[in-house]
Design a protein around this motif. Structure first.
Motif, PDB file in Angstrom:
ATOM      1  N   MET A 359       4.063   3.479  -8.354  1.00 38.13           N
ATOM      2  CA  MET A 359       3.266   2.320  -8.075  1.00 38.13           C
ATOM      3  C   MET A 359       3.912   1.660  -6.943  1.00 38.13           C
ATOM      4  O   MET A 359       3.002   1.177  -6.134  1.00 38.13           O
ATOM      5  CB  MET A 359       3.322   1.305  -9.256  1.00 38.13           C
ATOM      6  CG  MET A 359       2.608   1.920 -10.694  1.00 38.13           C
ATOM      7  SD  MET A 359       2.519   0.803 -12.093  1.00 38.13           S
ATOM      8  CE  MET A 359       1.646  -0.400 -11.449  1.00 38.13           C
ATOM      9  N   LEU A 360       4.999   1.339  -7.050  1.00 37.21           N
ATOM     10  CA  LEU A 360       5.498   0.430  -5.881  1.00 37.21           C
ATOM     11  C   LEU A 360       5.379   1.422  -4.292  1.00 37.21           C
ATOM     12  O   LEU A 360       5.181   0.578  -3.622  1.00 37.21           O
ATOM     13  CB  LEU A 360       7.213   0.315  -6.104  1.00 37.21           C
ATOM     14  CG  LEU A 360       7.388  -0.648  -7.128  1.00 37.21           C
ATOM     15  CD1 LEU A 360       8.995  -0.645  -7.486  1.00 37.21           C
ATOM     16  CD2 LEU A 360       7.009  -2.122  -7.033  1.00 37.21           C
ATOM     17  N   ALA A 361       5.788   2.717  -4.526  1.00 37.15           N
ATOM     18  CA  ALA A 361       5.599   3.310  -3.492  1.00 37.15           C
ATOM     19  C   ALA A 361       4.164   3.349  -2.956  1.00 37.15           C
ATOM     20  O   ALA A 361       3.745   3.378  -1.715  1.00 37.15           O
ATOM     21  CB  ALA A 361       6.048   4.863  -3.369  1.00 37.15           C
ATOM     22  N   ALA A 362       3.085   3.540  -3.960  1.00 34.32           N
ATOM     23  CA  ALA A 362       1.506   3.545  -3.538  1.00 34.32           C
ATOM     24  C   ALA A 362       1.322   2.274  -2.718  1.00 34.32           C
ATOM     25  O   ALA A 362       0.518   2.289  -1.942  1.00 34.32           O
ATOM     26  CB  ALA A 362       1.017   3.746  -4.758  1.00 34.32           C
ATOM     27  N   GLU A 363       1.826   1.107  -3.461  1.00 37.99           N
ATOM     28  CA  GLU A 363       1.657   0.062  -2.783  1.00 37.99           C
ATOM     29  C   GLU A 363       1.978  -0.261  -1.567  1.00 37.99           C
ATOM     30  O   GLU A 363       1.181  -0.833  -0.432  1.00 37.99           O
ATOM     31  CB  GLU A 363       1.948  -1.242  -3.990  1.00 37.99           C
ATOM     32  CG  GLU A 363       1.268  -1.520  -5.066  1.00 37.99           C
ATOM     33  CD  GLU A 363       1.800  -2.133  -6.105  1.00 37.99           C
ATOM     34  OE1 GLU A 363       3.192  -2.894  -5.756  1.00 37.99           O
ATOM     35  OE2 GLU A 363       1.364  -2.249  -7.386  1.00 37.99           O
ATOM     36  N   ALA A 364       3.345   0.329  -1.166  1.00 38.59           N
ATOM     37  CA  ALA A 364       3.637   0.307   0.143  1.00 38.59           C
ATOM     38  C   ALA A 364       2.944   1.126   1.122  1.00 38.59           C
ATOM     39  O   ALA A 364       2.618   0.607   2.405  1.00 38.59           O
ATOM     40  CB  ALA A 364       4.986   0.586   0.382  1.00 38.59           C
ATOM     41  N   ALA A 365       2.657   2.230   0.512  1.00 41.59           N
ATOM     42  CA  ALA A 365       1.504   3.140   1.437  1.00 41.59           C
ATOM     43  C   ALA A 365       0.444   2.657   1.633  1.00 41.59           C
ATOM     44  O   ALA A 365      -0.241   2.548   2.894  1.00 41.59           O
ATOM     45  CB  ALA A 365       1.491   4.385   0.959  1.00 41.59           C
ATOM     46  N   TYR A 366      -0.220   1.911   0.660  1.00 40.91           N
ATOM     47  CA  TYR A 366      -1.521   1.400   0.967  1.00 40.91           C
ATOM     48  C   TYR A 366      -1.594   0.416   2.068  1.00 40.91           C
ATOM     49  O   TYR A 366      -2.555   0.241   2.853  1.00 40.91           O
ATOM     50  CB  TYR A 366      -2.209   1.174  -0.517  1.00 40.91           C
ATOM     51  CG  TYR A 366      -3.618   0.454  -0.304  1.00 40.91           C
ATOM     52  CD1 TYR A 366      -4.728   1.716   0.035  1.00 40.91           C
ATOM     53  CD2 TYR A 366      -3.786  -0.930   0.116  1.00 40.91           C
ATOM     54  CE1 TYR A 366      -5.957   0.944   0.210  1.00 40.91           C
ATOM     55  CE2 TYR A 366      -5.037  -1.296   0.277  1.00 40.91           C
ATOM     56  CZ  TYR A 366      -6.270  -0.441   0.407  1.00 40.91           C
ATOM     57  OH  TYR A 366      -7.405  -0.866   0.561  1.00 40.91           O
ATOM     58  N   GLU A 367      -0.494  -0.358   1.879  1.00 40.05           N
ATOM     59  CA  GLU A 367      -0.315  -1.440   2.756  1.00 40.05           C
ATOM     60  C   GLU A 367      -0.311  -1.225   4.177  1.00 40.05           C
ATOM     61  O   GLU A 367      -0.742  -1.825   5.244  1.00 40.05           O
ATOM     62  CB  GLU A 367       0.897  -2.418   2.612  1.00 40.05           C
ATOM     63  CG  GLU A 367       1.500  -3.320   3.598  1.00 40.05           C
ATOM     64  CD  GLU A 367       2.559  -3.954   3.169  1.00 40.05           C
ATOM     65  OE1 GLU A 367       3.603  -3.993   4.196  1.00 40.05           O
ATOM     66  OE2 GLU A 367       2.902  -4.239   1.922  1.00 40.05           O
ATOM     67  N   ALA A 368       0.426   0.153   4.382  1.00 40.48           N
ATOM     68  CA  ALA A 368       0.638   0.661   5.653  1.00 40.48           C
ATOM     69  C   ALA A 368      -0.604   1.139   6.274  1.00 40.48           C
ATOM     70  O   ALA A 368      -0.955   1.011   7.354  1.00 40.48           O
ATOM     71  CB  ALA A 368       1.751   1.613   5.579  1.00 40.48           C
TER      72      ALA A 368
END
Length: 560
Positions: A359-368
């Motif tokens: 979830m944390l990685a997905a949130e960072a990727a979506y932000e990017a």
């Protein structure tokens, strides 16, 4: 080492077709599926689109998933708050915890009030993680995630600037010598703005990324264990849904890290297993045989009288904890789940950590993606992890594994001080001193261990166990257990360590056989491989390198 196409085959059959996605996820376990679901959730919340695909080497989602498992629903509740209403297969709440110290003939139960919090499971569920993963897969597909089971990612692709561009799947229809057959199919490239690696413990591509980008620089050596598990249907008279039993002690000696689990699921089923730390020293030790011996203990065997064994499997466990956690990100992607090593060894739990990291990685990727970035480093993932409850949990558990590495008695005292008195907040941090493969000592320092023969009722041989794992590989495909130097198994491993690969493998893959000249050679029965990765970790010279076999090969675990 990468399993890449030879230039001559590329010239003959290439170029490979390519598919473009915003995010490609390698591995359809809890971390990969959680990442995919969270990406799609964020896109839906903002009314835009993000293209996501998952590559899964198993023939179906869950086929290669093996875990105890007692699951903490904390991360699942964050990901899908209505998981109960949606029918998530968390059906058996924990009703009782028991912890025993075993000697050969008796057991000593730890009073409940003395149990550290890490061994208390109120609010958790006994689950089949494979079934949880299958359910997560349906949730992901409903959101529009594209899932490709039976397509292992075999190669990392890079941009000209060195950032990760994506991955390529392995070729199909290649014979044992690497030549294309009539059924040959060229692998496919999957390009992404960001690629998340969720292969599980000792990921084939994850270890390459750690080496290429020096992600483990400044961390403790990673340390592992092997977990071996069986699923049984037992007499209803001795079945107690939600009962959770852990043990330490016999049959292992007090210097060797390990212990057991016995979890009562629904439908009169129990999951029983044994975990052995791969830092053990005695080359004659066989984790598989230790597990079989454990089931004969009087406190344990009573559960299996007249019972039926249903399934078998094994898997490595990344157990180093916070001190061994590599840098999580690199240009173009990130490591999530057990590919990084988020397991909490003290709690014997990793699925909730895998989901949270995804979830944390997905949130960072979506932000990017939302900022129109691509192929850069997702530093906000690491920052978010350091601020999360997951980091707090792993920090509290940081001393457990290095403490228990000092032996059962010393380790138990140290864990008691760390977990009971200081509640995981002791003003010191213990460290791992060396990688597991360097711990093995010469066979001349030990006497062979005489393990009892299996009785076929409670204890079993390896091949009958592998049969229950539904393992299958095409026998004509290239051997996916590769040797850097074919002379090492006999000249080094057999001569110095009495051939430990024939014992640490839980599937009978490695076998020393006599040659016509009277010598010995290593025979690799790759078709037996259950993808546990133990050989890749424990081989004392690091001569064995596990690479991806043809798509869909390996075990097919039901309800594991």
């Amino acid at each position: 080492m990468t399993q890449s196409l030879g230039q001559d085959i590329l010239e003959q059959y290439g170029p490979r077709d390519a598919m473009e996605y915003d995010v490609v996820i390698v591995g359809g376990g809890p971390a990969g599926l959680a990442a995919a679901i969270r990406l799609k959730q964020q896109a839906a919340e903002r009314g835009n689109e993000v293209s996501v695909c998952i590559l899964e080497k198993g023939g179906e989602l869950g086929a290669h998933i093996l875990s105890g498992a007692v699951m903490d629903p904390i991360a699942l509740s964050e990901l899908i708050p209505e998981w109960k209403e949606r029918g998530a297969p968390l059906n058996t709440p924990v009703t009782e915890d028991r912890f025993y110290f075993l000697t050969q003939s008796t057991s000593y139960k730890t009073p409940h009030w003395m149990l550290p919090d890490c061994f208390r499971n109120e609010g958790n569920y006994v689950v089949s993680l494979g079934n949880v993963v299958r359910w997560l897969g349906t949730q992901a597909e409903e959101l529009g995630v594209e899932i490709f089971p039976g397509f292992p990612a075999a190669e990392i692709l890079y941009n000209d600037d060195g950032s990760v561009k994506g991955v390529a799947t392995g070729n199909m229809g290649v014979d044992r010598e690497g030549n294309p057959t009539d059924a040959f199919q060229l692998g496919m490239e999957l390009h992404a703005k960001y690629t998340l690696f969720a292969e599980g413990s000792r990921g084939h591509l994850g270890r390459q990324l750690i080496e290429k980008f020096s992600l483990d620089q400044g961390t403790d050596p990673q340390t592992y264990a092997i977990g071996i598990k069986e699923l049984w249907e037992i007499d209803p008279a001795v079945h107690q849904p939600g009962l959770v039993i852990h043990t330490a002690g016999w049959p292992l000696d007090s210097a060797t890290y390990g212990g057991s689990f016995l979890y009562h699921l629904e439908n009169n089923q129990v999951a029983v297993g044994y975990v052995v730390g791969l830092a053990y020293e005695n080359p004659y030790l066989s984790p598989y045989e230790e597990f079989q011996r454990y089931k004969t203990h009087p406190t344990i065997r009573k559960f299996f009288e007249g019972a039926k064994r249903l399934s078998y499997g094994a898997r490595a466990i990344t157990a180093g904890g916070l001190q061994s956690l590599p840098k999580l990100t690199f240009s173009g992607g990130a490591l999530i789940g057990c590919d990084a090593g988020f397991l909490n060894a003290s709690r014997i739990k990793g699925s909730h950590a895998a989901i949270k990291s995804g979830m944390l990685a997905a949130e960072a990727a979506y932000e990017a993606l939302n900022a129109s970035r691509q192929h850069d480093e997702l530093t906000s993932y690491t920052e978010a992890f350091k601020k999360s409850w997951l980091h707090d949990e792993l920090y509290k558990a940081r001393n457990f594994k290095p403490a228990m590495g000092k032996g059962l008695f010393t380790g138990t005292v140290l864990v008691g001080i760390d977990q009971v008195i200081f509640k995981g907040k002791a003003p010191w941090t213990l460290h791992h001193s060396q990688p597991d493969h360097t711990c093995l000592k010469p066979a001349s320092d030990f006497q062979p261990i005489q393990y009892p023969k299996p009785d076929g009722k409670l204890t079993f041989d390896r091949l009958s166990s592998v049969f229950l794992s539904n393992t299958n590989h095409s026998e004509d495909q290239p051997v996916h257990l590769t040797l850097k130097d074919p002379s090492v198994p006999v000249n080094v491993n057999l001569a110095r360590y009495a051939g430990p690969e024939s014992r640490y493998c839980p599937a009978g893959v490695y076998e020393f056989v006599k040659t016509e000249e009277g010598g010995e050679r290593l025979q690799i029965n790759a078709q037996n491989c259950v993808h546990c990765k133990t050989c890749d970790i424990k081989d004392p010279t690091q001569n064995i390198v596990w690479v991806t076999p043809e798509g869909g090969g390996g075990p097919n675990y039901p309800n594991m």
